[in-house]
Design a protein around this motif. Sequence first.
Motif, PDB file in Angstrom:
ATOM      1  N   ARG A 308      14.935 -18.043 -45.007  1.00  0.00           N
ATOM      2  CA  ARG A 308      15.301 -17.011 -45.965  1.00  0.00           C
ATOM      3  C   ARG A 308      15.680 -17.267 -47.267  1.00  0.00           C
ATOM      4  O   ARG A 308      15.637 -16.014 -48.080  1.00  0.00           O
ATOM      5  N   ASN A 309      15.792 -18.520 -47.877  1.00  0.00           N
ATOM      6  CA  ASN A 309      16.093 -18.704 -49.120  1.00  0.00           C
ATOM      7  C   ASN A 309      14.974 -19.583 -49.942  1.00  0.00           C
ATOM      8  O   ASN A 309      15.025 -19.819 -50.825  1.00  0.00           O
ATOM      9  N   PHE A 310      13.702 -19.455 -49.189  1.00  0.00           N
ATOM     10  CA  PHE A 310      12.804 -20.396 -49.653  1.00  0.00           C
ATOM     11  C   PHE A 310      12.249 -19.882 -50.959  1.00  0.00           C
ATOM     12  O   PHE A 310      12.302 -20.724 -52.075  1.00  0.00           O
ATOM     13  N   ARG A 311      11.829 -18.655 -51.166  1.00  0.00           N
ATOM     14  CA  ARG A 311      11.100 -18.321 -52.393  1.00  0.00           C
ATOM     15  C   ARG A 311      12.189 -18.189 -53.709  1.00  0.00           C
ATOM     16  O   ARG A 311      11.977 -18.691 -54.393  1.00  0.00           O
ATOM     17  N   GLN A 312      13.314 -17.803 -53.249  1.00  0.00           N
ATOM     18  CA  GLN A 312      14.345 -17.384 -54.321  1.00  0.00           C
ATOM     19  C   GLN A 312      14.812 -18.987 -55.009  1.00  0.00           C
ATOM     20  O   GLN A 312      15.008 -18.918 -56.271  1.00  0.00           O
ATOM     21  N   ALA A 313      14.640 -19.989 -54.110  1.00  0.00           N
ATOM     22  CA  ALA A 313      15.269 -21.224 -54.587  1.00  0.00           C
ATOM     23  C   ALA A 313      14.287 -21.702 -55.937  1.00  0.00           C
ATOM     24  O   ALA A 313      14.846 -22.396 -56.968  1.00  0.00           O
ATOM     25  N   PHE A 314      12.994 -21.211 -56.044  1.00  0.00           N
ATOM     26  CA  PHE A 314      12.119 -21.678 -57.010  1.00  0.00           C
ATOM     27  C   PHE A 314      12.408 -20.908 -58.427  1.00  0.00           C
ATOM     28  O   PHE A 314      11.994 -21.309 -59.252  1.00  0.00           O
ATOM     29  N   GLN A 315      13.139 -19.866 -58.393  1.00  0.00           N
ATOM     30  CA  GLN A 315      13.516 -19.194 -59.700  1.00  0.00           C
ATOM     31  C   GLN A 315      14.601 -20.227 -60.184  1.00  0.00           C
ATOM     32  O   GLN A 315      14.866 -19.626 -61.593  1.00  0.00           O
ATOM     33  N   SER A 316      15.172 -21.170 -59.827  1.00  0.00           N
ATOM     34  CA  SER A 316      15.907 -21.891 -60.417  1.00  0.00           C
ATOM     35  C   SER A 316      15.167 -23.150 -61.067  1.00  0.00           C
ATOM     36  O   SER A 316      15.685 -24.313 -61.796  1.00  0.00           O
ATOM     37  N   GLY A 317      13.695 -23.275 -60.941  1.00  0.00           N
ATOM     38  CA  GLY A 317      12.808 -23.989 -61.503  1.00  0.00           C
ATOM     39  C   GLY A 317      12.159 -24.910 -60.462  1.00  0.00           C
ATOM     40  O   GLY A 317      12.483 -24.829 -59.205  1.00  0.00           O
ATOM     41  N   PHE A 318      10.995 -25.575 -60.495  1.00  0.00           N
ATOM     42  CA  PHE A 318       9.894 -26.046 -59.673  1.00  0.00           C
ATOM     43  C   PHE A 318      10.638 -27.124 -58.984  1.00  0.00           C
ATOM     44  O   PHE A 318      10.637 -27.195 -57.660  1.00  0.00           O
ATOM     45  N   PHE A 319      11.152 -28.130 -59.582  1.00  0.00           N
ATOM     46  CA  PHE A 319      11.576 -29.351 -58.769  1.00  0.00           C
ATOM     47  C   PHE A 319      12.920 -28.912 -57.983  1.00  0.00           C
ATOM     48  O   PHE A 319      13.287 -29.190 -57.088  1.00  0.00           O
ATOM     49  N   ALA A 320      13.855 -28.019 -58.810  1.00  0.00           N
ATOM     50  CA  ALA A 320      15.088 -27.623 -57.964  1.00  0.00           C
ATOM     51  C   ALA A 320      14.417 -26.737 -56.880  1.00  0.00           C
ATOM     52  O   ALA A 320      15.327 -27.136 -55.782  1.00  0.00           O
ATOM     53  N   GLY A 321      13.674 -26.378 -56.730  1.00  0.00           N
ATOM     54  CA  GLY A 321      12.995 -25.466 -55.461  1.00  0.00           C
ATOM     55  C   GLY A 321      12.623 -26.378 -54.648  1.00  0.00           C
ATOM     56  O   GLY A 321      12.787 -26.034 -53.297  1.00  0.00           O
ATOM     57  N   LEU A 322      11.781 -27.467 -55.066  1.00  0.00           N
ATOM     58  CA  LEU A 322      11.351 -28.261 -54.171  1.00  0.00           C
ATOM     59  C   LEU A 322      12.496 -29.172 -53.278  1.00  0.00           C
ATOM     60  O   LEU A 322      12.478 -29.224 -51.913  1.00  0.00           O
ATOM     61  N   VAL A 323      13.519 -29.628 -54.021  1.00  0.00           N
ATOM     62  CA  VAL A 323      14.698 -29.890 -53.485  1.00  0.00           C
ATOM     63  C   VAL A 323      15.154 -29.193 -52.491  1.00  0.00           C
ATOM     64  O   VAL A 323      15.634 -29.517 -51.219  1.00  0.00           O
ATOM     65  N   ASP A 324      15.695 -27.843 -52.851  1.00  0.00           N
ATOM     66  CA  ASP A 324      16.307 -27.001 -52.061  1.00  0.00           C
ATOM     67  C   ASP A 324      15.371 -26.762 -50.760  1.00  0.00           C
ATOM     68  O   ASP A 324      15.714 -26.734 -49.530  1.00  0.00           O
ATOM     69  N   ALA A 325      14.041 -26.587 -50.917  1.00  0.00           N
ATOM     70  CA  ALA A 325      13.301 -26.185 -49.930  1.00  0.00           C
ATOM     71  C   ALA A 325      13.173 -27.436 -48.905  1.00  0.00           C
ATOM     72  O   ALA A 325      13.460 -26.971 -47.462  1.00  0.00           O
ATOM     73  N   GLY A 326      13.427 -28.725 -49.320  1.00  0.00           N
ATOM     74  CA  GLY A 326      13.541 -29.865 -48.732  1.00  0.00           C
ATOM     75  C   GLY A 326      14.808 -29.600 -47.632  1.00  0.00           C
ATOM     76  O   GLY A 326      14.855 -30.024 -46.537  1.00  0.00           O
ATOM     77  N   LEU A 327      15.889 -29.284 -48.294  1.00  0.00           N
ATOM     78  CA  LEU A 327      17.215 -29.320 -47.489  1.00  0.00           C
ATOM     79  C   LEU A 327      17.230 -28.121 -46.617  1.00  0.00           C
ATOM     80  O   LEU A 327      17.794 -28.396 -45.442  1.00  0.00           O
ATOM     81  N   GLN A 328      16.424 -27.246 -46.847  1.00  0.00           N
ATOM     82  CA  GLN A 328      16.313 -26.008 -46.019  1.00  0.00           C
ATOM     83  C   GLN A 328      15.870 -26.588 -44.603  1.00  0.00           C
ATOM     84  O   GLN A 328      16.199 -25.871 -43.488  1.00  0.00           O
ATOM     85  N   GLN A 329      14.751 -27.501 -44.812  1.00  0.00           N
ATOM     86  CA  GLN A 329      14.381 -27.829 -43.458  1.00  0.00           C
ATOM     87  C   GLN A 329      15.473 -28.608 -42.530  1.00  0.00           C
ATOM     88  O   GLN A 329      15.143 -28.513 -41.484  1.00  0.00           O
ATOM     89  N   PHE A 330      16.500 -29.036 -43.184  1.00  0.00           N
ATOM     90  CA  PHE A 330      17.363 -29.658 -42.053  1.00  0.00           C
ATOM     91  C   PHE A 330      18.750 -29.005 -42.197  1.00  0.00           C
ATOM     92  O   PHE A 330      19.492 -29.330 -41.322  1.00  0.00           O
ATOM     93  N   SER A 331      18.721 -27.816 -42.657  1.00  0.00           N
ATOM     94  CA  SER A 331      19.746 -26.908 -42.576  1.00  0.00           C
ATOM     95  C   SER A 331      19.574 -25.433 -41.862  1.00  0.00           C
ATOM     96  O   SER A 331      20.443 -24.596 -42.325  1.00  0.00           O
ATOM     97  N   GLY A 332      18.662 -25.245 -41.222  1.00  0.00           N
ATOM     98  CA  GLY A 332      18.082 -24.024 -40.527  1.00  0.00           C
ATOM     99  C   GLY A 332      17.755 -23.192 -41.625  1.00  0.00           C
ATOM    100  O   GLY A 332      17.991 -21.752 -41.416  1.00  0.00           O
ATOM    101  N   GLY A 333      17.295 -23.404 -42.830  1.00  0.00           N
ATOM    102  CA  GLY A 333      16.841 -22.614 -44.019  1.00  0.00           C
ATOM    103  C   GLY A 333      18.026 -22.166 -44.935  1.00  0.00           C
ATOM    104  O   GLY A 333      17.801 -21.367 -45.860  1.00  0.00           O
ATOM    105  N   ARG A 334      19.269 -22.766 -44.508  1.00  0.00           N
ATOM    106  CA  ARG A 334      20.343 -22.496 -45.751  1.00  0.00           C
ATOM    107  C   ARG A 334      20.088 -23.102 -47.233  1.00  0.00           C
ATOM    108  O   ARG A 334      20.227 -22.293 -48.118  1.00  0.00           O
ATOM    109  N   GLY A 335      19.962 -24.496 -47.217  1.00  0.00           N
ATOM    110  CA  GLY A 335      19.478 -25.077 -48.353  1.00  0.00           C
ATOM    111  C   GLY A 335      21.100 -25.179 -49.106  1.00  0.00           C
ATOM    112  O   GLY A 335      22.195 -25.354 -48.477  1.00  0.00           O
ATOM    113  N   LEU A 336      21.301 -25.342 -50.317  1.00  0.00           N
ATOM    114  CA  LEU A 336      22.406 -25.301 -51.067  1.00  0.00           C
ATOM    115  C   LEU A 336      23.146 -24.093 -51.197  1.00  0.00           C
ATOM    116  O   LEU A 336      24.322 -24.272 -51.451  1.00  0.00           O
ATOM    117  N   ILE A 337      22.665 -22.993 -51.183  1.00  0.00           N
ATOM    118  CA  ILE A 337      23.370 -21.866 -51.089  1.00  0.00           C
ATOM    119  C   ILE A 337      22.805 -20.832 -50.165  1.00  0.00           C
ATOM    120  O   ILE A 337      22.156 -20.842 -49.401  1.00  0.00           O
TER     121      ILE A 337
END
Length: 472
Positions: A308-337
């Motif tokens: 649910r938060n995958f694509r929006q995360a990349f509006q914070s920047g490419f690397f920030a998006g990659l980090v958040d996308a990785g965290l989403q894998q372990f948090s059921g899609g939540r990520g940092l926000i």
Amino acid sequence: MTFDCVDYLKANGKKLRFTGALVPPPLKNHGNFVVSLYRVVRWLKDQAEGLGIDVYPGFAGASVNYDGLRVTGLQTRYAGIDKGCTKKAQFQPGMNVKAKVTVFAEGTRGSLAKGLVAKLGLDAGKNHQLYETGIKEIWRIPEARAKELTGSVIHTLGAPLGTSGYGGGWIYGLGETRLSIGYVVGLDHPDVKLDPHALFTQWKQHPAVAELLTGGEILRYGAKTIPGGGYFAMPKLHGDGFVLVGDSGGFVNMARLKGIHLALKSGMLAAEAIAEALARDDCSERGLSGYAARFESSWAKDELYRVRNFRQAFQSGFFAGLVDAGLQQFSGGRGLIARRTAHADHETRRPLAQARLAKPAFDGKLALDKLTDVYHSGAVHEEDQPAHLVVRDPELCITRCTQEFGNPCQHFCPAAVYEWPHAGAAEARAAGGVVINFSNCVHCKTCDVADPYQIIEWTVPEGGGGPKYIDM
């Protein structure tokens, strides 16, 4: 031997290949099937007709009919109007199609669904939908190489976009000596010279891709936008007398770059709800609410909610998006926000002075210009008709858009529909503003999405006009 891997393409022409456990879970494709959607849809059409369902190819839906706020059907586009809006001898008025339930399945950014969502406020409280443009070609390659690649799925990151925006490529081994290749780029990229076709061409010129195409020939070309905003960007899916399915409803898993399975599922869920509503003779918003309930309890909702938060995360920047996308894998899609929001694509443009993206060199073999690619799309339109691409404020193009953004429509269109050959404002006014070669249009809707002022309106041409996309 087949591959299921991710290649990171370096600017120096080299690549890093990730296989096995190093492939991100969303990009693992072992056990999946690669099919031609063109062939699948034609097969489904035959099945429908075999059940006694009328299919009317060549009739384009031009407007939605309402009774108050209730959808009662649609009006198809007239045929036989010349460029001067005068009726020809073969003029045919549109049909008024009445229905208890209208299913909007127009694909991405359909003109009817766009108007419906705006009129009824179906996107109230939702995230802005985010879009990507995908450029695709089918190639015939040497038989020996094709055998090695049959069944392979390769996704790429890195060059030519690098870390400046969201995007990447794919390579699918289709068999029969054919290869499906494509490149996707987010339309929220800030550069006003963003040109998805140019990026695709530069991607093909990278040695890791070029070596697969050497000795081959292009068969088909196409382009389309993809709704990538995910679960929080999906509009309300039903109302009085209507439902939205497939890309019209935002059923795309952008983390996997896949949506066909979700589109099919949405159609099945909608069909069940419609059958139930018709049996009760209640096709109101309440009567069709079974569609939303079925979706919310289905695997389709579960899959979309996990990204649910995958694509929006990349509006914070490419690397920030990659980090958040990785965290989403372990948090059921939540990520940092918990719930990310997003800027609409057209709101992200930076001034012309900050443009950096460059154009490729075309060689007529591997690197094909836009017009050559349009030829391979099979696009055909009746030339003597009003343009189906409408610029609602030509003066704005001549003044503000020229000064602030340098008329980006001449760049972002993957079919060379828009040209800006004018030397100045006076010349532009005399010529009527931007030159619109509407017969080139491949119906991707990029212009409708990416125009920074949102004054380009994509409408339907005469029925039957457009790209053919055979075997795409």
